[in-house]
Design a protein around this motif. Sequence first.
Motif, PDB file in Angstrom:
ATOM      1  N   PRO A   1       0.800  -1.235   0.000  1.00 57.39           N
ATOM      2  CA  PRO A   1       0.000   0.000   0.000  1.00 57.39           C
ATOM      3  C   PRO A   1       0.832   1.285   0.000  1.00 57.39           C
ATOM      4  O   PRO A   1       0.578   2.190  -0.796  1.00 57.39           O
ATOM      5  CB  PRO A   1      -0.842  -0.118   1.283  1.00 57.39           C
ATOM      6  N   LEU A   2       1.846   1.382   0.873  1.00 54.59           N
ATOM      7  CA  LEU A   2       2.635   2.610   0.942  1.00 54.59           C
ATOM      8  C   LEU A   2       3.495   2.785  -0.308  1.00 54.59           C
ATOM      9  O   LEU A   2       3.682   3.913  -0.793  1.00 54.59           O
ATOM     10  CB  LEU A   2       3.515   2.607   2.195  1.00 54.59           C
ATOM     11  N   ILE A   3       4.026   1.682  -0.842  1.00 57.58           N
ATOM     12  CA  ILE A   3       4.787   1.760  -2.094  1.00 57.58           C
ATOM     13  C   ILE A   3       3.893   2.279  -3.214  1.00 57.58           C
ATOM     14  O   ILE A   3       4.290   3.135  -4.024  1.00 57.58           O
ATOM     15  CB  ILE A   3       5.362   0.377  -2.460  1.00 57.58           C
ATOM     16  N   PHE A   4       2.656   1.790  -3.269  1.00 56.80           N
ATOM     17  CA  PHE A   4       1.695   2.205  -4.305  1.00 56.80           C
ATOM     18  C   PHE A   4       1.357   3.688  -4.159  1.00 56.80           C
ATOM     19  O   PHE A   4       1.292   4.424  -5.148  1.00 56.80           O
ATOM     20  CB  PHE A   4       0.436   1.343  -4.189  1.00 56.80           C
ATOM     21  N   ILE A   5       1.164   4.136  -2.908  1.00 60.80           N
ATOM     22  CA  ILE A   5       0.871   5.555  -2.661  1.00 60.80           C
ATOM     23  C   ILE A   5       2.049   6.427  -3.115  1.00 60.80           C
ATOM     24  O   ILE A   5       1.866   7.493  -3.712  1.00 60.80           O
ATOM     25  CB  ILE A   5       0.567   5.780  -1.172  1.00 60.80           C
ATOM     26  N   ALA A   6       3.275   5.976  -2.838  1.00 59.32           N
ATOM     27  CA  ALA A   6       4.461   6.740  -3.222  1.00 59.32           C
ATOM     28  C   ALA A   6       4.564   6.881  -4.737  1.00 59.32           C
ATOM     29  O   ALA A   6       4.891   7.955  -5.254  1.00 59.32           O
ATOM     30  CB  ALA A   6       5.713   6.075  -2.662  1.00 59.32           C
ATOM     31  N   VAL A   7       4.271   5.803  -5.462  1.00 59.09           N
ATOM     32  CA  VAL A   7       4.336   5.853  -6.929  1.00 59.09           C
ATOM     33  C   VAL A   7       3.240   6.758  -7.480  1.00 59.09           C
ATOM     34  O   VAL A   7       3.485   7.582  -8.377  1.00 59.09           O
ATOM     35  CB  VAL A   7       4.225   4.431  -7.516  1.00 59.09           C
TER      36      VAL A   7
ATOM     37  N   LEU B   1      17.714  13.603 -11.253  1.00 61.51           N
ATOM     38  CA  LEU B   1      16.924  12.763 -12.156  1.00 61.51           C
ATOM     39  C   LEU B   1      16.349  13.580 -13.313  1.00 61.51           C
ATOM     40  O   LEU B   1      15.329  13.205 -13.890  1.00 61.51           O
ATOM     41  CB  LEU B   1      15.803  12.057 -11.387  1.00 61.51           C
ATOM     42  N   GLY B   2      16.987  14.687 -13.627  1.00 66.44           N
ATOM     43  CA  GLY B   2      16.580  15.461 -14.793  1.00 66.44           C
ATOM     44  C   GLY B   2      15.307  16.256 -14.581  1.00 66.44           C
ATOM     45  O   GLY B   2      14.821  16.443 -13.458  1.00 66.44           O
ATOM     46  N   GLN B   3      14.763  16.745 -15.706  1.00 66.28           N
ATOM     47  CA  GLN B   3      13.582  17.595 -15.659  1.00 66.28           C
ATOM     48  C   GLN B   3      12.350  16.843 -15.168  1.00 66.28           C
ATOM     49  O   GLN B   3      11.509  17.390 -14.465  1.00 66.28           O
ATOM     50  CB  GLN B   3      13.312  18.176 -17.060  1.00 66.28           C
ATOM     51  N   ASN B   4      12.237  15.586 -15.567  1.00 69.59           N
ATOM     52  CA  ASN B   4      11.074  14.774 -15.162  1.00 69.59           C
ATOM     53  C   ASN B   4      11.425  13.943 -13.932  1.00 69.59           C
ATOM     54  O   ASN B   4      11.244  12.731 -13.901  1.00 69.59           O
ATOM     55  CB  ASN B   4      10.634  13.868 -16.315  1.00 69.59           C
ATOM     56  N   ASN B   5      11.933  14.618 -12.900  1.00 66.15           N
ATOM     57  CA  ASN B   5      12.469  13.903 -11.740  1.00 66.15           C
ATOM     58  C   ASN B   5      11.426  13.066 -11.015  1.00 66.15           C
ATOM     59  O   ASN B   5      11.708  11.954 -10.572  1.00 66.15           O
ATOM     60  CB  ASN B   5      13.130  14.890 -10.772  1.00 66.15           C
ATOM     61  N   TRP B   6      10.189  13.577 -10.894  1.00 65.44           N
ATOM     62  CA  TRP B   6       9.165  12.814 -10.182  1.00 65.44           C
ATOM     63  C   TRP B   6       8.770  11.564 -10.965  1.00 65.44           C
ATOM     64  O   TRP B   6       8.545  10.498 -10.374  1.00 65.44           O
ATOM     65  CB  TRP B   6       7.939  13.684  -9.916  1.00 65.44           C
ATOM     66  N   LEU B   7       8.714  11.678 -12.271  1.00 66.72           N
ATOM     67  CA  LEU B   7       8.378  10.512 -13.089  1.00 66.72           C
ATOM     68  C   LEU B   7       9.474   9.461 -12.991  1.00 66.72           C
ATOM     69  O   LEU B   7       9.195   8.257 -12.887  1.00 66.72           O
ATOM     70  CB  LEU B   7       8.175  10.949 -14.544  1.00 66.72           C
ATOM     71  N   TRP B   8      10.718   9.915 -13.004  1.00 63.68           N
ATOM     72  CA  TRP B   8      11.832   8.982 -12.866  1.00 63.68           C
ATOM     73  C   TRP B   8      11.842   8.332 -11.486  1.00 63.68           C
ATOM     74  O   TRP B   8      12.123   7.131 -11.363  1.00 63.68           O
ATOM     75  CB  TRP B   8      13.150   9.716 -13.109  1.00 63.68           C
ATOM     76  N   LEU B   9      11.539   9.112 -10.450  1.00 71.16           N
ATOM     77  CA  LEU B   9      11.511   8.541  -9.102  1.00 71.16           C
ATOM     78  C   LEU B   9      10.424   7.476  -8.997  1.00 71.16           C
ATOM     79  O   LEU B   9      10.646   6.407  -8.403  1.00 71.16           O
ATOM     80  CB  LEU B   9      11.272   9.640  -8.067  1.00 71.16           C
ATOM     81  N   GLY B  10       9.253   7.747  -9.562  1.00 73.36           N
ATOM     82  CA  GLY B  10       8.187   6.742  -9.566  1.00 73.36           C
ATOM     83  C   GLY B  10       8.605   5.482 -10.293  1.00 73.36           C
ATOM     84  O   GLY B  10       8.287   4.361  -9.863  1.00 73.36           O
ATOM     85  N   ALA B  11       9.340   5.650 -11.405  1.00 77.03           N
ATOM     86  CA  ALA B  11       9.818   4.489 -12.157  1.00 77.03           C
ATOM     87  C   ALA B  11      10.838   3.695 -11.347  1.00 77.03           C
ATOM     88  O   ALA B  11      10.826   2.455 -11.355  1.00 77.03           O
ATOM     89  CB  ALA B  11      10.432   4.953 -13.479  1.00 77.03           C
ATOM     90  N   ILE B  12      11.717   4.401 -10.632  1.00 82.06           N
ATOM     91  CA  ILE B  12      12.726   3.713  -9.808  1.00 82.06           C
ATOM     92  C   ILE B  12      12.060   2.913  -8.696  1.00 82.06           C
ATOM     93  O   ILE B  12      12.393   1.739  -8.468  1.00 82.06           O
ATOM     94  CB  ILE B  12      13.712   4.741  -9.215  1.00 82.06           C
ATOM     95  N   ILE B  13      11.103   3.532  -8.000  1.00 82.60           N
ATOM     96  CA  ILE B  13      10.432   2.846  -6.891  1.00 82.60           C
ATOM     97  C   ILE B  13       9.683   1.616  -7.392  1.00 82.60           C
ATOM     98  O   ILE B  13       9.815   0.517  -6.836  1.00 82.60           O
ATOM     99  CB  ILE B  13       9.470   3.810  -6.171  1.00 82.60           C
TER     100      ILE B  13
END
Length: 673
Positions: A33-39, A500-512
């Motif tokens: 659940p928490l991993i899903f919320i973070a993504v 993580l570049g300009q799209n840092n949040w998208l990249w962070l979601g992909a990493i998680i």
Amino acid sequence: MYRQIWTPKIKAHTTNSTYFGAQGRNLLMNTFPLIFIAVLGCVYLHLWKKSNNKNINRVEEKQKLAIWRRPIIMKGLGIVSRIELSFFVMFIALLVWTFASYLHIIFPTITPKSVAKSGEKVWEAKLEDSGLRLGLVGNICLTFLFVPVTRGSSVLQIFGLTSEASVKYHIWLGHIVMTLFSAHGICYIIYWAATHQLSEMLKWGKTDISNLAGELSLLSGLVLWIATFPRIRRKMFELFFYTHHFYILFVVFFVFHVGVSYACIMLPGFFLFMVDRFLRFLQSRSNVRLVSARVLPCETLELNFSKTKGLSYTPTSIMFVNVPSISKLQWHPFTITSSSNLEPEKISVAIKGEGSWSKKLYQMISSPNSVDRLNVSVEGPYGPPSTHFLRHDLLVMVSGGSGITPFISIIRELIHTSESQKCKTPEILLISVFKNSEDLTMLDLLLPISGAPSETCKLGLQIEAFVTREKQPVSTEDKKNLRTIWFKPNPSDEPITPILGQNNWLWLGAIISCSFIIFLISLGILNRYYIYPIDKNTNDIFSYPIKAVLNMLIICISIVITSSAAFVWNKRQSGTDAKQIQNMEGATPMASPNSWFYNADREMESLPQQSLFQSTNLHFGERPDVKRLLFERKESSVGVLVCGPKKMRHEVATICSSGLASNLHFESISFSW
């Protein structure tokens, strides 16, 4: 409902799995659940960042929300809003209710007849069970312990929080965790002593609870906990800093103690923390381009770094700085004084020479034989996703000493807003309190080193500066000049770029998401083809410690692979900008920019300096009457920000929470110096 209805159904579908076994149920219910919320939070923040509606217009708050945001001074908690206090009370109620429910269910089953077989007394059995339940309740707190200190966390950002402002939640949770776990350990030690089973303290079970591992985990936590108390932390910061790394031993032995399956309850928070920590490690491996330093007479530095235009941040952000020539291990947070919009190719932090580390840095740069090149590494910046200052008609900023630093970035940002967007910005009343006249030079930092637009005079800034320890201005002969020192570049130096570049949040979601998927796939393969053929899901054959080591190893490998791949990809993409570092070699100019306070009797060097000087009132030998200054303001919405000593913060918070002026809105703010 959970234990009697949900759990049996989930258990029936997961227990016999040859890929995950009983661990699968805990991964599904506690970790996912928490991993899903973070993504999801990463996706939301990416879409919000890409939208054009970033600026929040001046709107009136609902009266109910304004009341809940008012500050309260609580002994032991400090300044908290009513919302924070409500959640804190509810969380404590959850812990008390959970513990009471456990005992309410279990205690009636403990009777003289039920304990006769084991030869125990009723009170001994109840003590053992109470100790066990204290540990279970402590695990609830441990689940959230690492969330507030995950600096790049999407979970914090979607609630409008920052890691710097959330440190107090980490402190609260840490005290509760260690109190409960200490009580857990004490109960068991008393129980073993009463039942003549002290040998249990050395038990390291192969397929059972490892008591020794629990004791080592508790011991590591106690060492860490003792060093966090204010008196020790303030007087021996380095001791606090180094002992805080005992969290690694604390977590590892905790997993050995309870088993990897049950440890899934605290895994999501620690998993997100590990992702963030490794990304910070990757960022800190390179040296950044230090362009110049402004040396103020009040033992203060402003370090100016080169950055790419793609790196943006909000006012009141912080950045962690490491200078290997002083200490390779110590990282110190400092408030950013620059504005990413006003100064697109530069990022600055202010450092006051108050601790041993910062004093060494000041002496190194300010000495006559100053270094012409300095290796520096950084982590960050970290800050709130947005600011809400434009919604107010007036901003009152109250600062004490070095507390002025977060207000510098706010003022610079408002200078850019008034110039570029041509919109009306709030009026600003800056109330600054200093000990000595030399400290007045901190006000020079209100203007960037490269100068400020002429629109500075249109900002509507009024400065009330108070010098408390002097009755009159210091003579001109006794004044020291402000100096600017320029550093030579190293070929290996790089401008600060978004990790993580300009799209840092998208990249962070992909990493998680990718790292968690890789972990699940690897875990499934490991269980199916190695553990299951040996254990057959009995949990009575395969060693718990070995299984824990394999799980932790898989988690680390999955995070390293995905984070490194994303970092290298974005590093290549930002390579073009990094190559555009300007060669700024040269000696320190013979004539440094004048301080507009120390040269008040001379002609101002620029219109912005003249405007700031004319809007400043100096008061010697007195302290500000903050209550009068606040109550005199009749604007419909007055945002009040305070940064400084504890007594000053509490005074301003008390005034704003009194309800005597409905137009005062207390804005919480944190800073690092």
